[in-house]
Design a protein around this motif. Structure first.
Motif, PDB file in Angstrom:
ATOM      1  N   LEU A   9       6.481  18.876 -19.873  1.00  0.00           N
ATOM      2  CA  LEU A   9       5.440  18.941 -20.904  1.00  0.00           C
ATOM      3  C   LEU A   9       4.045  18.861 -20.284  1.00  0.00           C
ATOM      4  O   LEU A   9       3.081  18.546 -20.977  1.00  0.00           O
ATOM      5  CB  LEU A   9       5.624  17.799 -21.922  1.00  0.00           C
ATOM      6  N   THR A  10       3.939  19.139 -18.988  1.00  0.00           N
ATOM      7  CA  THR A  10       2.645  18.980 -18.318  1.00  0.00           C
ATOM      8  C   THR A  10       1.570  19.909 -18.869  1.00  0.00           C
ATOM      9  O   THR A  10       0.390  19.598 -18.779  1.00  0.00           O
ATOM     10  CB  THR A  10       2.777  19.192 -16.791  1.00  0.00           C
ATOM     11  N   ASP A  11       1.965  21.042 -19.439  1.00  0.00           N
ATOM     12  CA  ASP A  11       0.990  21.963 -20.040  1.00  0.00           C
ATOM     13  C   ASP A  11       0.969  21.852 -21.564  1.00  0.00           C
ATOM     14  O   ASP A  11       0.505  22.766 -22.239  1.00  0.00           O
ATOM     15  CB  ASP A  11       1.306  23.405 -19.642  1.00  0.00           C
ATOM     16  N   ALA A  12       1.479  20.758 -22.091  1.00  0.00           N
ATOM     17  CA  ALA A  12       1.556  20.567 -23.546  1.00  0.00           C
ATOM     18  C   ALA A  12       0.913  19.236 -23.921  1.00  0.00           C
ATOM     19  O   ALA A  12       1.590  18.218 -24.027  1.00  0.00           O
ATOM     20  CB  ALA A  12       3.011  20.609 -23.992  1.00  0.00           C
ATOM     21  N   PRO A  13      -0.405  19.226 -24.111  1.00  0.00           N
ATOM     22  CA  PRO A  13      -1.068  17.976 -24.469  1.00  0.00           C
ATOM     23  C   PRO A  13      -0.702  17.542 -25.888  1.00  0.00           C
ATOM     24  O   PRO A  13      -0.239  18.350 -26.692  1.00  0.00           O
ATOM     25  CB  PRO A  13      -2.558  18.334 -24.373  1.00  0.00           C
ATOM     26  N   LYS A  35       4.528  11.387 -25.298  1.00  0.00           N
ATOM     27  CA  LYS A  35       3.245  12.033 -25.036  1.00  0.00           C
ATOM     28  C   LYS A  35       3.452  13.244 -24.147  1.00  0.00           C
ATOM     29  O   LYS A  35       4.339  13.261 -23.303  1.00  0.00           O
ATOM     30  CB  LYS A  35       2.288  11.057 -24.371  1.00  0.00           C
ATOM     31  N   GLY A  36       2.613  14.263 -24.360  1.00  0.00           N
ATOM     32  CA  GLY A  36       2.649  15.447 -23.519  1.00  0.00           C
ATOM     33  C   GLY A  36       1.955  15.178 -22.194  1.00  0.00           C
ATOM     34  O   GLY A  36       1.613  14.040 -21.875  1.00  0.00           O
ATOM     35  N   ASP A  37       1.734  16.218 -21.437  1.00  0.00           N
ATOM     36  CA  ASP A  37       1.080  16.146 -20.125  1.00  0.00           C
ATOM     37  C   ASP A  37       1.916  15.432 -19.065  1.00  0.00           C
ATOM     38  O   ASP A  37       1.388  15.016 -18.041  1.00  0.00           O
ATOM     39  CB  ASP A  37      -0.307  15.489 -20.210  1.00  0.00           C
ATOM     40  N   VAL A  38       3.206  15.244 -19.328  1.00  0.00           N
ATOM     41  CA  VAL A  38       4.092  14.576 -18.360  1.00  0.00           C
ATOM     42  C   VAL A  38       5.438  15.299 -18.321  1.00  0.00           C
ATOM     43  O   VAL A  38       5.642  16.288 -19.014  1.00  0.00           O
ATOM     44  CB  VAL A  38       4.306  13.084 -18.721  1.00  0.00           C
TER      45      VAL A  38
END
Length: 75
Positions: A9-13, A35-38
């Motif tokens: 999900l690194t490109d999904a804030p 949470k996204g971005d991870v």
């Protein structure tokens, strides 16, 4: 149970609601939020096949704005 999956999900804030569905019985199991971005690691909550459903949570300030405007109009 015991199976795990990592989702990028690194490109999904933002924040996502997590649900698991058993594809045979149709049973839905809530999995909280993530949470996204991870790259979170998800543990399957039951044995056998599973479907992971991630739904982006849309936060809206619309209701708070409407409430403030309504309160200003009060005599």
């Amino acid at each position: 149970e015991g199976d795990e999956v990592i989702v990028n999900l690194t490109d999904a804030p933002g924040e996502f609601a997590v649900e698991w569905m058993h594809p045979v019985s149709g049973e839905i199991t809530a999995g909280g939020t993530v949470k996204g971005d991870v790259k979170p690691n998800f543990a399957v909550p039951f044995s056998g096949a599973a479907v992971l459903y991630l739904r982006k949570i849309q936060r809206s300030t619309w209701s708070a704005v409407v409430l403030r405007k309504a309160l200003r109009k009060r005599p």
